[in-house]
Design a protein around this motif. Structure first.
Motif, PDB file in Angstrom:
ATOM      1  N   GLU A 191      36.000  15.664  39.409  1.00 31.67           N
ATOM      2  CA  GLU A 191      37.332  16.261  39.330  1.00 31.67           C
ATOM      3  C   GLU A 191      38.451  15.278  39.683  1.00 31.67           C
ATOM      4  O   GLU A 191      39.614  15.507  39.352  1.00 31.67           O
ATOM      5  N   ALA A 195      41.991  16.349  34.725  1.00 32.10           N
ATOM      6  CA  ALA A 195      42.617  17.665  34.868  1.00 32.10           C
ATOM      7  C   ALA A 195      41.650  18.673  34.258  1.00 32.10           C
ATOM      8  O   ALA A 195      41.181  18.477  33.133  1.00 32.10           O
ATOM      9  N   GLU A 197      40.702  22.651  33.226  1.00 31.85           N
ATOM     10  CA  GLU A 197      41.165  24.011  32.971  1.00 31.85           C
ATOM     11  C   GLU A 197      39.968  24.871  32.586  1.00 31.85           C
ATOM     12  O   GLU A 197      38.980  24.369  32.057  1.00 31.85           O
ATOM     13  N   VAL A 199      38.856  28.895  30.939  1.00 29.62           N
ATOM     14  CA  VAL A 199      39.235  30.208  30.420  1.00 29.62           C
ATOM     15  C   VAL A 199      37.976  30.953  29.977  1.00 29.62           C
ATOM     16  O   VAL A 199      37.127  30.412  29.262  1.00 29.62           O
ATOM     17  N   LEU A 208      35.527  25.292  29.600  1.00 27.32           N
ATOM     18  CA  LEU A 208      36.111  24.365  30.575  1.00 27.32           C
ATOM     19  C   LEU A 208      36.541  23.104  29.832  1.00 27.32           C
ATOM     20  O   LEU A 208      35.757  22.562  29.043  1.00 27.32           O
ATOM     21  N   THR A 209      37.771  22.666  30.061  1.00 25.28           N
ATOM     22  CA  THR A 209      38.188  21.386  29.486  1.00 25.28           C
ATOM     23  C   THR A 209      38.492  20.408  30.607  1.00 25.28           C
ATOM     24  O   THR A 209      39.101  20.762  31.622  1.00 25.28           O
TER      25      THR A 209
ATOM     26  N   SER B 200      38.576  33.758  34.398  1.00 27.05           N
ATOM     27  CA  SER B 200      39.238  32.609  35.012  1.00 27.05           C
ATOM     28  C   SER B 200      40.633  33.017  35.423  1.00 27.05           C
ATOM     29  O   SER B 200      41.240  33.892  34.803  1.00 27.05           O
ATOM     30  N   PRO B 202      44.669  31.738  37.157  1.00 26.68           N
ATOM     31  CA  PRO B 202      45.583  30.577  37.152  1.00 26.68           C
ATOM     32  C   PRO B 202      45.328  29.560  38.267  1.00 26.68           C
ATOM     33  O   PRO B 202      45.728  28.410  38.140  1.00 26.68           O
ATOM     34  N   GLY B 204      42.619  28.265  38.825  1.00 23.55           N
ATOM     35  CA  GLY B 204      41.624  27.330  38.306  1.00 23.55           C
ATOM     36  C   GLY B 204      40.185  27.738  38.553  1.00 23.55           C
ATOM     37  O   GLY B 204      39.266  27.120  38.025  1.00 23.55           O
ATOM     38  N   THR B 206      36.910  30.497  38.481  1.00 24.66           N
ATOM     39  CA  THR B 206      36.375  31.531  37.602  1.00 24.66           C
ATOM     40  C   THR B 206      35.559  32.509  38.449  1.00 24.66           C
ATOM     41  O   THR B 206      34.636  32.096  39.163  1.00 24.66           O
TER      42      THR B 206
END
Lengths: 213, 213
Positions: A191, A195, A197, A199, A208-209, B200, B202, B204, B206
């Motif tokens: 990490e 960066a 992210e 969703v 995950l990106t 997930s 904001p 970061g 999940t």
């Protein structure tokens, strides 16, 4: 500046990106298709099993990023074929006559053979090289476009650990595989360089990106 | 019917729910506070570090579920104190005079001692028992309310593997710890017994919920 990218690398909750027992009829071992059902359900992924249609929602938005802007792929020997494919002079990969790469594709193996030109723009080249050396060769072939690291998990991990990857797209599938090949080994503190992210989508997976910061 | 629940069990992307090197000044080893920053930022979690305020969004909605309807907790020896606390007759846990449990709390240890009554409703009881035996004792103490399995990861895993847990709330934090105690070992095919949802947020992280189906 061109980038090195990983896309659609799917893994279980416990971090296995392929199962145990890879074989000619089981490219992902005991995982079967379970790591990729999310992708096969999308418009991008449906043709992998010869289907038409497919969803065009969030999962598809991620999945289709596999293609645009890619000028070459690097893959490991374990993605190109089952254990022992090097002993089969006629092995041409899992994908039939028109593989879904459509670019120069570099297969890392300690037993290189002559290039194989397939339909649809894919030519398989075989390299016995370190990640950095292979990336130099692939970049040259990509002619100004990005290079995709196609996996499997061992190769993805090797390139990430060597600091060679600019963008990683992982997909976490809500299953516990228990055994297979782990993605995360040796990547402590990843990490710090990216960066990250996340969703989750209605299909149940979490994208995950990781983008180099 | 009462349920057995796990809440706010945080882990890294690579599945470590505590780091390596647990010590009196490092309850989570080299992970430090990083697995729990998401929770400390919420209104539920702020008091853990003596703060006020905190967010009241999605993370807090999950975090506060730790409390309602719980009549007893079971925790492992490694949650109650650093390695060797059994040799310290005065050790009363990490949490000061008013621990955040407020119910009978059962500490699993091979070296039981007499119960310790704390302020705020927490009484520590010490049990040398299997998961199923401990759960029977805790259910009795919970008097019709649910029992929380408080961790650490080894105890959470033991209770899950024994089929004793009805609801699990995990929080995946976007860091790669590399070493520590894994949650997932021995839980292959867990998805067969649970409905799993993921979201997930904001911050970061999940959130994953496992509900027995």
């Amino acid at each position: 500046m061109t980038r090195t990218r990983i896309h659609n690398l799917s893994m279980s909750l416990d971090g296995f990106a392929t199962g145990e027992g890879q074989a000619p009829d089981a490219p992902f071992g005991h995982a079967g298709q379970r790591l990729h059902e999310w992708m096969i359900a999308t418009r991008f992924g449906a043709p992998i099993l010869g289907r038409t249609g497919g969803t065009v929602g969030v999962d598809n938005a991620f999945a289709q990023q596999h293609e645009p802007g890619i000028g070459a792929e690097i893959m490991g020997a374990g993605k190109f074929g089952p254990p022992g494919w090097q002993d089969d002079a006629d092995w041409r990969g899992w994908w039939g006559s028109n593989p879904p790469f459509h670019t120069p594709t570099f297969v890392l193996t300690h037993r290189p053979r002559s290039p194989i030109e397939m339909a649809g723009g894919t030519t398989f080249h075989f390299l016995d090289a370190s990640p950095a050396e292979a990336l130099d060769v692939a970049r040259e072939a990509a002619a100004g476009q990005d290079v995709r690291i196609g996996g499997g998990p061992t190769v993805a991990r090797d390139f990430i650990a060597a600091g060679l990857v600019d963008h990683v797209h992982l997909v976490q599938v809500p299953i516990v595989l228990g055994r297979g090949v782990r993605l995360w080994d040796g990547l402590e503190a990843l990490e710090a360089d990216y960066a990250i992210e996340a969703v989750s989508t209605p299909s149940g997976v979490t994208h995950l990106t990781f983008t180099r910061s």
